[in-house]
Design a protein around this motif. Structure first.
Motif, mmCIF file in Angstrom:
data_model
loop_
_atom_site.group_PDB
_atom_site.id
_atom_site.type_symbol
_atom_site.label_atom_id
_atom_site.label_comp_id
_atom_site.label_asym_id
_atom_site.label_seq_id
_atom_site.Cartn_x
_atom_site.Cartn_y
_atom_site.Cartn_z
ATOM 1 N N PHE A 97 -9.949 28.674 62.252
ATOM 2 C CA PHE A 97 -9.648 27.869 61.078
ATOM 3 C C PHE A 97 -8.633 26.807 61.460
ATOM 4 O O PHE A 97 -7.941 26.926 62.472
ATOM 5 N N ARG A 98 -8.510 25.788 60.599
ATOM 6 C CA ARG A 98 -7.454 24.799 60.804
ATOM 7 C C ARG A 98 -6.957 24.309 59.463
ATOM 8 O O ARG A 98 -7.645 24.393 58.432
ATOM 9 N N THR A 99 -5.750 23.775 59.500
ATOM 10 C CA THR A 99 -5.175 23.102 58.343
ATOM 11 C C THR A 99 -4.264 21.992 58.847
ATOM 12 O O THR A 99 -3.682 22.104 59.931
ATOM 13 N N SER A 100 -4.161 20.929 58.087
ATOM 14 C CA SER A 100 -3.256 19.837 58.441
ATOM 15 C C SER A 100 -2.216 19.633 57.344
ATOM 16 O O SER A 100 -1.472 18.672 57.377
ATOM 17 N N GLN A 101 -2.186 20.542 56.388
ATOM 18 C CA GLN A 101 -1.196 20.491 55.308
ATOM 19 C C GLN A 101 -0.419 21.800 55.325
ATOM 20 O O GLN A 101 -1.016 22.873 55.385
ATOM 21 N N PRO A 102 0.917 21.728 55.248
ATOM 22 C CA PRO A 102 1.712 22.954 55.361
ATOM 23 C C PRO A 102 1.395 24.008 54.309
ATOM 24 O O PRO A 102 1.499 25.196 54.572
#
Length: 152
Positions: free
Chosen positions: A18-23
């Motif tokens: 998975f990935r995220t670019s928002q904290p």
């Protein structure tokens, strides 16, 4: 370029990325890896019986234990493959930080196989088998804020 956190959720047979670019944002599932040998029993992985040893004095014998079991070998093999994938992604600049969520034994195998540069990027480790959770349920298991700042 935005900061990107990758989350690896794994056990000895399955890994999901998975990935995220928002904290505090949602997780996006990017990929999954299946290692069917990780689910097999020792007798399914090994065709031969254990070797036989004999006592030095007197009659009798015993089965020899292999140095590593076939299941441990398969787990290490899968951890090595995942580690290579993560090293390539790190050197390509695809993520800034990494979270590892894995069944306890597999988490140990991953730690051993990660190269030093990738190991430095690990910001969170969770020793639980959460591979069955969807992205929303998995996000609920993580800290509310995965990282503190985002670069534009």
């Amino acid at each position: 370029m935005k900061k990107s956190v990758w989350i690896v959720v794994a056990n000895r047979a399955v890994a999901r990325l998975f990935r995220t670019s928002q904290p505090t944002g949602p997780l996006e599932e990017m990929d999954s890896f299946i290692h069917p040998e990780g689910r097999m029993l020792v007798q399914e992985l090994v065709s031969d019986r254990a070797g036989r040893g004999f006592e030095r004095f007197g009659p009798g014998g015993h089965a020899e234990d292999p140095d590593t079991t076939a299941t441990a070998h398969e787990m290490t093999s899968f951890a090595t493959a995942l580690s290579r994938c993560l090293r390539k992604a790190r050197t390509d600049g695809e993520f800034h930080a990494l979270a590892l969520i894995a069944a306890p034994a597999f988490l140990g195998a991953m730690r051993e196989q990660l190269d030093a540069g990738t190991r430095e990027r690990v910001m969170l480790e969770v020793n639980k088998n959460l591979v069955h959770l969807d992205a929303v349920a998995l996000r609920a298991q993580l800290p509310e804020r995965l990282f503190s700042t985002i670069d534009a």
